[in-house]
Motif scaffolding. Structure first.
Motif, short mmCIF file in Angstrom:
data_model
loop_
_atom_site.label_atom_id
_atom_site.label_comp_id
_atom_site.label_asym_id
_atom_site.label_seq_id
_atom_site.Cartn_x
_atom_site.Cartn_y
_atom_site.Cartn_z
N SER A 356 0.81 -1.23 0.00
CA SER A 356 0.00 0.00 0.00
C SER A 356 0.84 1.27 0.00
CB SER A 356 -0.95 0.00 1.20
OG SER A 356 -0.20 -0.01 2.40
N SER A 357 2.10 1.16 0.45
CA SER A 357 2.97 2.35 0.49
C SER A 357 3.15 2.94 -0.91
CB SER A 357 4.33 2.00 1.09
OG SER A 357 4.95 0.98 0.34
N VAL A 358 3.07 2.10 -1.94
CA VAL A 358 3.31 2.58 -3.31
C VAL A 358 2.29 3.67 -3.66
CG1 VAL A 358 3.39 1.95 -5.75
CG2 VAL A 358 4.33 0.39 -4.01
N ALA A 359 1.02 3.36 -3.45
CA ALA A 359 -0.02 4.34 -3.76
C ALA A 359 0.05 5.53 -2.82
CB ALA A 359 -1.40 3.68 -3.68
N ASN A 360 0.38 5.27 -1.55
CA ASN A 360 0.40 6.36 -0.57
C ASN A 360 1.51 7.39 -0.86
OD1 ASN A 360 -1.67 5.08 0.69
ND2 ASN A 360 -0.41 4.18 2.31
N VAL A 361 2.59 6.93 -1.44
CA VAL A 361 3.73 7.81 -1.67
C VAL A 361 3.78 8.34 -3.10
CG1 VAL A 361 6.27 7.95 -1.62
CG2 VAL A 361 5.06 6.64 0.14
N LEU A 411 13.23 -2.61 -3.91
CA LEU A 411 14.52 -3.31 -3.89
C LEU A 411 14.31 -4.83 -3.77
CD1 LEU A 411 17.55 -3.19 -4.02
CD2 LEU A 411 17.60 -2.63 -1.57
N ASP A 412 13.36 -5.22 -2.93
CA ASP A 412 13.08 -6.65 -2.77
C ASP A 412 12.62 -7.25 -4.10
OD1 ASP A 412 12.84 -9.09 -1.51
OD2 ASP A 412 11.10 -8.55 -0.29
N LEU A 413 11.67 -6.59 -4.75
CA LEU A 413 11.13 -7.09 -6.02
C LEU A 413 12.23 -7.11 -7.08
CD1 LEU A 413 7.69 -5.19 -6.02
CD2 LEU A 413 8.06 -7.63 -5.54
N SER A 414 13.09 -6.08 -7.09
CA SER A 414 14.19 -6.02 -8.07
C SER A 414 15.14 -7.20 -7.88
CB SER A 414 14.99 -4.73 -7.92
OG SER A 414 14.19 -3.61 -8.16
N ARG A 476 19.46 6.88 -8.12
CA ARG A 476 18.14 7.35 -8.57
C ARG A 476 17.12 7.39 -7.44
NH1 ARG A 476 16.10 4.41 -13.85
NH2 ARG A 476 14.54 6.05 -13.60
N TYR A 477 17.02 6.33 -6.65
CA TYR A 477 15.85 6.20 -5.75
C TYR A 477 16.14 6.54 -4.29
CZ TYR A 477 14.68 3.57 -9.92
OH TYR A 477 14.49 3.20 -11.22
N TRP A 483 11.47 7.88 -9.16
CA TRP A 483 10.49 6.96 -8.59
C TRP A 483 10.53 5.66 -9.40
CZ3 TRP A 483 8.08 6.14 -4.33
CH2 TRP A 483 6.86 5.49 -4.25
N PRO A 484 10.64 4.53 -8.73
CA PRO A 484 10.77 3.27 -9.47
C PRO A 484 9.55 2.96 -10.34
CG PRO A 484 11.33 2.96 -7.14
CD PRO A 484 10.72 4.32 -7.27
N ASP A 485 9.75 2.14 -11.34
CA ASP A 485 8.66 1.70 -12.22
C ASP A 485 7.93 0.53 -11.54
OD1 ASP A 485 6.97 0.73 -14.13
OD2 ASP A 485 8.49 0.48 -15.69
N PHE A 486 7.01 0.90 -10.65
CA PHE A 486 6.34 -0.14 -9.85
C PHE A 486 5.45 -1.05 -10.69
CE2 PHE A 486 7.70 2.34 -6.16
CZ PHE A 486 8.08 1.32 -5.31
#
Ligand SMILES: [Zn+2]
Length: 622
Positions: A356-361, A411-414, A476-477, A483-486
């Motif tokens: 949820s942090s992705v949308a919040n930020v 970072l985890d997903l990457s 970059r981040y 902002w990363p390409d989520f």
């Protein structure tokens, strides 16, 4: 080998009574006759000091884990000082938080009272039910005696049924504790009340057993506390899997101090071998109450590695006389926040992925003006800091908790995608523990090898095996403002980004209030809100307290304002505005596509996850 020597030394010193350890121990006696009036009395004795110079004693201005100043001296009163023979000494006040005691004989005894009615992770709360002590808010200390051992005696109110729980070292009597030095003492919150306690053990991968105590002051039975402890145990075990082992817990155990008194103040604070969690009025008898308690437990216990021992160099040692600034709270707090969600999911205590942090930020305009590192450096001004004037935080600041959480996810997903699942953020955390956190400190409670921002980058080079990837990620981040390409990062996990208002026009997310003659910008929602950077409204030169009198000709109304969301991106809008001084200006804005997003699992978009997406989720959160 060094490590086992350290364990031996710690156990050896813990087993000896403080009096035998060092005759020059600083001692405190704390009594609570004034509990009904929210005050306590402290008698502090500083023996073996240089009689030729005044002794400088002071209150702290800040508290471990809290990065702004809180001026604890403000609640101190009735201070008197005596020498070793009981003779009263003269005291001056050279600083707001410092007293100088002169004419002593090498021993100084200071007696004072302290008011406190704010039971949380930072302050002092005393009443007839409990004494909730945060040490910097309670204890004077003497300049230059930081390395002296400390002995403290608590004297509960007559007739009370109080017990004491703390990460301080136990002694042969239940209300006497010791600390090896001032740093450790100040980091050791203490709860005195008629609490309930539940104890459990967990073995780490190496077969080493650690002891945990869940202490609850509040409503609930022993069975309720035991049930909560059983759930906490699952979280503790999952987190130990990430790092591979528990740290050495110097007093022989880790203590979760939960203060649920309804008259307390909400907060949770990490410490080296304990945490102080205050959740006023929370019931651990309801699923919602337990969920909130466990979220706090998951977050704070992760800190036993990340920040307490894997520690940024700019926080080691913690400085009590000023605010503490750090490069790296996005890692210390943000990554911990991410692992709160990860470990709750892995323990079977949460069914949501921590996304949820992705949308919040994503849509916060602060990202345009400050990097993640710079957000961390704002902590002294935003971490419950107090000031009178307005800050522009609503548009120029994004919490390093949530922002750091989103970057941890990225970072985890990457790492997982780049290595086809062979590497993850867990490897990064474990490597930091092995390289930095596990190092032996120069003395109990101190960190042996704190890290720098450059160390974090170098560790990512090592764990990813790819310098270019690691440098780009940091440039970059973390140190930059990209902002990363989520959408791409979340796809292998079966999550998609959805627009909250597809195809709709947008002028900027800011409240407006109906006032005489139009709409007051930034008013409503209970406060004053600045117009965020990068929005059409900002680009049109409009901000807080401007009154929009007309929209495209007709008078401005709430209906016309919200009607803009029915228009298309690219549509022009003419706004007539009355400034604070009454001047009327006309300005043009161009609507953009509403950038607000949601992150949802593919199932919510009506698509079944692929076997690869299922496998990804399985190795990530199970
Ligand atoms: Zn935290």
């Amino acid at each position: 080998m060094l490590r086992s020597l350290f364990v031996f030394l710690v156990m050896f010193s813990a087993a000896r009574p403080a009096s035998a350890q060092d005759a020059a121990a600083v001692t405190y006696r704390v009594s609570f006759e004034g509990a009904a009036h929210h005050s306590l009395e402290v008698e502090a004795t500083f023996p073996g000091v240089d009689a030729a110079v005044p002794l400088r004693v002071r209150m702290s201005r800040s508290s471990p884990g809290r990065y702004s100043t809180h001026e604890f001296a403000k609640n101190l009163f009735f201070l008197e000082a005596f020498d070793g023979t009981g003779r009263r000494l003269s005291v001056t006040r050279p600083e707001p938080d410092e007293w100088a005691v002169s004419g002593h004989d090498g021993t100084v005894r200071v007696v004072y009272r302290m008011f406190g009615d704010h039971a949380d992770g930072t302050y002092l709360g005393v009443d007839t039910t409990h004494a909730h002590l945060n040490m910097p808010a309670t204890f004077l200390w003497a300049v230059g005696l930081d390395l002296r051992p400390i002995r403290v005696n608590f004297v509960p109110p007559a007739g009370s049924n109080w017990k004491a729980a703390t990460q301080l070292f136990a002694s042969s009597t239940p209300f006497e504790f010791t600390a090896p030095n001032l740093q450790y003492f100040m980091d050791s919150p203490t709860e005195l009340s008629n609490f309930l306690i539940s104890t459990f053990q967990v073995d780490d991968r190496a077969g080493k057993s650690a002891t945990f105590r869940v202490v609850v002051h509040g409503q609930g039975s022993q069975a309720d506390v035991d049930a909560l402890a059983a759930m906490a145990r699952r979280i503790v075990a999952e987190q130990a899997e990430i790092f591979g082992e528990f740290p050495v817990l110097e007093p022989g155990h880790y203590t979760f101090l939960l203060d649920l008194a309804a008259w307390g103040d909400s907060d949770a604070m990490e410490h080296r071998n304990s945490t102080s969690i205050a959740l006023p009025g929370l019931s651990i008898q309801t699923p919602d109450g337990r969920r909130l308690a466990l979220s706090n437990i998951a977050h704070e216990f992760f800190h036993v590695w990340n920040v307490e021992r894997i520690r940024p160099a700019d926080l080691e040692p913690f400085v009590f006389t000023r605010a503490n600034v750090s490069c790296c709270l996005w890692f210390a707090e943000g990554f911990t926040d991410y692992y709160e969600g990860v470990s709750l999911a892995r323990a079977g205590l949460a069914d949501q992925a921590p996304v949820s942090s992705v949308a919040n930020v994503a849509n916060r305009s602060g990202r345009l003006v400050r990097s993640l590192v710079q957000m961390s450096e704002q902590a002294p001004f935003v971490d419950r800091a107090v000031s009178d004037d307005m800050m522009d935080s609503s548009r120029s600041y994004v919490s390093y908790y949530e922002y750091g959480h989103a970057i941890a996810l990225a970072l985890d997903l990457s790492l997982r995608s780049r290595s086809a699942g062979r590497r993850s953020l867990d490897d990064f955390m474990r490597r930091l523990w092995q390289e930095y956190g596990r190092s032996v400190g120069p003395r109990p409670g101190y960190v042996g090898r704190p890290y720098t921002l450059a160390d974090l980058r170098a560790t990512l080079v090592e764990v990813s095996g790819d310098r270019r990837f690691a440098d780009e990620f940091f440039d970059r981040y973390i140190e930059g403002r990209d902002w990363p390409d989520f959408a791409a990062l979340l796809s292998p996990a079966g999550y998609v980004l959805q627009s909250m208002a597809p195809g709709r026009g947008w002028i900027g997310d800011v409240p407006v209030a109906s006032v005489d003659g139009g709409l007051a910008v930034g008013r409503g929602r209970g406060g004053r809100t600045l117009v965020p950077f990068g929005t059409p409204l900002y680009e049109a030169g409009i901000d807080l307290d401007d009154v929009i009198t007309h929209i495209d000709g007709p008078p401005a109304t709430q209906a016309a304002w919200s009607g803009m969301s029915q228009r298309k991106p690219g549509d022009p809008v003419t706004l007539t505005v009355r400034r604070r001084d009454g001047q009327i200006v006309s300005t043009k804005a161009t609507l953009v596509a509403d950038p607000r997003i949601l992150v949802v699992p593919v199932e919510a978009a009506g698509v079944a996850p692929t076997p690869a997406q299922r496998a990804f989720r399985e190795s990530w959160l199970h």
